[in-house]
Scaffold this active site. Structure first.
Site, PDB file in Angstrom:
ATOM      1  N   ARG A  89      18.256  20.613 -25.762  1.00 45.48           N
ATOM      2  CA  ARG A  89      17.504  21.825 -24.972  1.00 45.48           C
ATOM      3  C   ARG A  89      18.556  21.843 -23.285  1.00 45.48           C
ATOM      4  O   ARG A  89      18.296  20.638 -22.952  1.00 45.48           O
ATOM      5  CB  ARG A  89      16.057  20.714 -24.993  1.00 45.48           C
ATOM      6  N   LYS A 101      21.641  17.190 -15.976  1.00 46.91           N
ATOM      7  CA  LYS A 101      21.249  15.978 -14.988  1.00 46.91           C
ATOM      8  C   LYS A 101      21.705  14.924 -14.331  1.00 46.91           C
ATOM      9  O   LYS A 101      23.153  15.003 -14.535  1.00 46.91           O
ATOM     10  CB  LYS A 101      20.694  15.197 -16.196  1.00 46.91           C
TER      11      LYS A 101
HETATM   12  N1  HH2 Z   1      14.284  17.226 -19.429  1.00 40.88           N
HETATM   13  C1  HH2 Z   1      12.968  17.546 -18.723  1.00 40.88           C
HETATM   14  C2  HH2 Z   1      11.798  18.096 -19.013  1.00 40.88           C
HETATM   15  N2  HH2 Z   1      11.611  18.931 -20.451  1.00 40.88           N
HETATM   16  N3  HH2 Z   1      11.788  17.301 -22.794  1.00 40.88           N
HETATM   17  C3  HH2 Z   1      12.597  17.144 -23.199  1.00 40.88           C
HETATM   18  N4  HH2 Z   1      11.720  17.344 -25.192  1.00 40.88           N
HETATM   19  N5  HH2 Z   1      13.426  16.581 -23.383  1.00 40.88           N
HETATM   20  C4  HH2 Z   1      14.245  16.208 -22.544  1.00 40.88           C
HETATM   21  O1  HH2 Z   1      15.285  15.925 -21.855  1.00 40.88           O
HETATM   22  C5  HH2 Z   1      13.884  16.976 -20.875  1.00 40.88           C
HETATM   23  C6  HH2 Z   1      11.958  17.976 -21.471  1.00 40.88           C
HETATM   24  C7  HH2 Z   1      13.525  17.858 -17.350  1.00 40.88           C
HETATM   25  O2  HH2 Z   1      14.174  18.581 -17.183  1.00 40.88           O
HETATM   26  P1  HH2 Z   1      14.257  20.126 -16.586  1.00 40.88           P
HETATM   27  O3  HH2 Z   1      12.796  20.734 -17.688  1.00 40.88           O
HETATM   28  O4  HH2 Z   1      15.420  21.494 -16.732  1.00 40.88           O
HETATM   29  O5  HH2 Z   1      13.472  19.649 -14.756  1.00 40.88           O
HETATM   30  P2  HH2 Z   1      12.148  19.511 -14.377  1.00 40.88           P
HETATM   31  O6  HH2 Z   1      11.454  18.817 -15.473  1.00 40.88           O
HETATM   32  O7  HH2 Z   1      12.113  19.247 -12.745  1.00 40.88           O
HETATM   33  O8  HH2 Z   1      11.685  20.919 -14.442  1.00 40.88           O
END
Ligand code: HH2
Length: 309
Positions: A284, A249
């Protein structure tokens, strides 16, 4: 996995803040889902599998279900105990995806993954209809970054017996980074998550199946993110295991002088190690091998300390 589940769940919201009781600690080392329970005495890694065109660090890489399942298998080989499939980016400023499109992205991947691998699967969605379709295709856990904001979501989770991640977010991905303000970020996040736990419980979701997540990057400044990881003990007072999602992040990039997302794996591992020492149980992450290696060492050192103290 350990058979059966322990304990009954969260401290009452009316309980005064204080030390986590021995019983509550017992409640925090297991997490139930549809096909069993995770033993959280050791760190548990949730590998991220985004089947989106636009996720902030891996968008567009895994749109083909065959390639997505290959990636899932690789993450399991590297140490992931859960694969988290998402069909909508929730990065700051993201525009919501049509639910039918989200279903079309995730369901073929859940189905193929379920037919090839035993690993528990979570569906990362804010929408009850997407969760229901993914659960019908074989998912075991719902990872809801909006913590049951869709009024139909609690019933879908309760009826299916799925595990549930309740994540904290202020606002929506489109607006959440517009000047987030807290009185005391750790206490405010804990209180707001506590009220979502109460919603889950009122809907008939067994608290043994629920974990909480401070929502790193979701309506938080960089310093809020750091403080939340430093003060996870405040969140632990809710009596449920903590999931942490610092992976790649922006606050890590800022600390590294602007490193791009693909070069934040070691920083992610550092955040996870501190999170583990401060009480988080589930991580995660995208960079499974790096984080697994770091947590393996951190856990061995922590255990050695406990045994010789
Ligand atoms: N962060 C993201 C998405 N889902 N779920 C939980 N439980 N906790 C988190 O911190 C979290 C999450 C964001 O990251 P990412 O999936 O890599 O990115 P994007 O939302 O752009 O797909």
């Amino acid at each position: 996995m350990i058979p059966g589940l322990v304990g009954t769940g969260a401290q009452s919201l009316a309980d005064p803040p204080g030390e986590v009781s021995a019983k509550t600690v017992g409640d925090m080392v297991s997490w139930g889902h549809r096909r069993g329970a995770f033993d959280l005495r050791r760190p548990l890694i949730m590998g991220v599998l985004n089947v989106t065109p636009d996720s902030f660090s891996d968008g567009g890489h895994y749109l083909d279900p065959e390639i997505a399942v290959e990636r899932a298998a690789a993450m399991v080989a590297e140490g992931a105990g859960i694969v988290d499939i998402g069909g909508e980016s929730t990065r700051p400023g993201a525009v919501p995806v049509d639910p039918a499109e989200e279903v079309a992205r995730v369901v073929p991947v859940v189905r193929l993954l379920r037919s090839r691998l035993e690993v528990p699967v979570s569906i990362d969605t804010r929408r009850a209809e997407v969760a229901r379709a993914a659960l019908d295709a074989g998912a075991d856990i719902v990872n809801d970054v909006s913590a049951l904001r869709d009024p139909a979501m609690a019933r879908v989770v309760a009826e299916s017996g799925a595990g549930l991640v309740l994540m904290h977010m202020r606002g929506t991905p489109a607006t959440m980074q517009d000047d987030p303000v807290y009185d005391d970020v750790a206490s405010d996040v804990a209180r707001e998550l506590g009220s979502r736990l109460a919603v889950a419980q009122a809907a008939g979701i067994a608290l043994e199946r629920v974990v909480v997540d401070p929502g790193i990057g979701f309506g938080k400044t960089y310093s809020h993110n750091l403080e939340l990881i430093a003060r996870l003990d405040v969140l632990a007072r809710l009596g449920r295991p903590i999931l942490l999602g610092p992976s790649r992040k922006a606050f890590l990039g800022a600390l590294l002088g602007g490193a791009p997302a693909a070069e934040r794996a070691v920083a992610t591992a550092a955040a996870c190690v501190v999170g583990w020492l401060n009480g988080a149980r589930i991580f995660r992450v995208h960079d499974v091998r790096t984080v697994w290696e770091a947590l393996r060492v951190a856990d061995a050192i922590r255990t050695a300390t406990v045994q010789t103290a």
